[in-house]
Design a protein around this motif. Structure first.
Motif, short mmCIF file in Angstrom:
data_model
loop_
_atom_site.label_atom_id
_atom_site.label_comp_id
_atom_site.label_asym_id
_atom_site.label_seq_id
_atom_site.Cartn_x
_atom_site.Cartn_y
_atom_site.Cartn_z
N SER A 46 25.59 39.50 51.81
CA SER A 46 25.55 38.29 52.64
C SER A 46 26.90 37.92 53.21
O SER A 46 26.99 37.37 54.31
CB SER A 46 25.01 37.11 51.83
N PHE A 47 27.97 38.17 52.46
CA PHE A 47 29.29 37.72 52.87
C PHE A 47 30.17 38.84 53.44
O PHE A 47 31.38 38.68 53.54
CB PHE A 47 29.98 36.98 51.72
N GLN A 48 29.56 39.96 53.85
CA GLN A 48 30.33 40.99 54.56
C GLN A 48 30.89 40.38 55.83
O GLN A 48 30.20 39.65 56.54
CB GLN A 48 29.44 42.19 54.89
N GLY A 49 32.17 40.64 56.08
CA GLY A 49 32.82 40.09 57.27
C GLY A 49 33.50 38.76 57.02
O GLY A 49 34.19 38.24 57.90
N PHE A 50 33.35 38.20 55.82
CA PHE A 50 33.98 36.92 55.48
C PHE A 50 35.33 37.17 54.82
O PHE A 50 35.53 38.18 54.16
CB PHE A 50 33.09 36.13 54.50
N PRO A 51 36.26 36.20 54.96
CA PRO A 51 37.55 36.34 54.28
C PRO A 51 37.39 36.14 52.77
O PRO A 51 36.69 35.22 52.34
CB PRO A 51 38.41 35.25 54.90
N VAL A 52 38.02 37.03 52.01
CA VAL A 52 37.95 36.97 50.55
C VAL A 52 39.33 37.21 49.93
O VAL A 52 40.24 37.72 50.58
CB VAL A 52 36.96 38.02 49.97
N MET A 53 39.43 36.83 48.68
CA MET A 53 40.60 37.12 47.84
C MET A 53 40.07 37.96 46.67
O MET A 53 39.13 37.55 45.99
CB MET A 53 41.22 35.84 47.31
N VAL A 54 40.66 39.13 46.48
CA VAL A 54 40.31 39.99 45.35
C VAL A 54 41.47 39.97 44.37
O VAL A 54 42.61 40.24 44.74
CB VAL A 54 40.02 41.45 45.80
N LYS A 55 41.16 39.62 43.12
CA LYS A 55 42.17 39.64 42.05
C LYS A 55 41.84 40.77 41.11
O LYS A 55 40.68 40.95 40.73
CB LYS A 55 42.19 38.31 41.30
N THR A 56 42.87 41.52 40.73
CA THR A 56 42.69 42.61 39.77
C THR A 56 43.39 42.25 38.46
O THR A 56 44.38 41.53 38.46
CB THR A 56 43.24 43.94 40.32
N HIS A 57 42.84 42.76 37.36
CA HIS A 57 43.45 42.46 36.06
C HIS A 57 44.65 43.35 35.76
O HIS A 57 45.47 43.02 34.92
CB HIS A 57 42.44 42.50 34.92
N THR A 58 44.75 44.48 36.46
CA THR A 58 45.94 45.33 36.37
C THR A 58 46.34 45.71 37.80
O THR A 58 45.50 45.76 38.69
CB THR A 58 45.67 46.61 35.55
N PRO A 59 47.60 45.95 38.03
CA PRO A 59 48.06 46.23 39.39
C PRO A 59 47.39 47.46 40.01
O PRO A 59 47.14 48.45 39.33
CB PRO A 59 49.56 46.46 39.24
#
Length: 154
Positions: free
Chosen positions: A96-109
């Motif tokens: 549904s949210f393809q094309g929307f701005p997101v923030m992805v956080k990872t637990h390791t770099p």
């Protein structure tokens, strides 16, 4: 990091949600608060999630949790509906949210970073794909801690 009781709580909450024509969007158990906070985000399958949906889910889940006595410490139960700024978790949300701005956080770099901002392209079994300033970035799913929607102005 996910609390070890989340799986068991999900197994108890899912049939209740289904009985009420709801789905579980997210479950978080915050033990760093006093008392601890168990937050369950629900979504109505056919319409807007109402206060009545939250009240029914709260009453039934609380009854089950107290009966099973799986949470030893004092805690508060909060039932709510996920907002637009919340975390994406289901396949349906990722589509549904393809094309929307997101923030992805990872637990390791990954590539020396733990935060990635961009436009959501897709997600498959192995990667989350973002368009970051015109470049496609593949982030391994096993590293992903959270994917959350961002407003275009952020």
């Amino acid at each position: 990091m996910t609390h070890p009781l989340i799986t068991e709580i999900t197994e108890l909450a899912t049939p209740i949600a289904e009985q009420l024509n709801l789905e579980i969007a997210n479950i978080v158990f915050q033990t760093n608060k006093n008392p601890s906070l168990l937050r369950v985000d629900i979504r109505n399958r056919v319409g807007d999630t109402s206060l009545d949906d939250c009240e029914k889910m709260s009453r039934l889940l609380e009854e089950i949790l107290e009966g099973k006595d799986i949470i030893a410490e004092a805690y508060s139960l909060e039932i709510s509906s996920p907002g637009i700024a919340d975390v994406l978790t289901t396949d349906r949300e990722f589509i549904s949210f393809q094309g929307f701005p997101v923030m992805v956080k990872t637990h390791t770099p990954h590539k020396k970073k733990t935060q990635f901002e961009g436009t959501l392209r897709s997600r498959d079994e192995d990667f989350v794909y973002l368009n970051c300033k015109g470049r496609i970035v593949k982030i391994p799913r096993e590293l992903v801690e959270q994917v959350s929607l961002r407003s275009a102005s952020e």
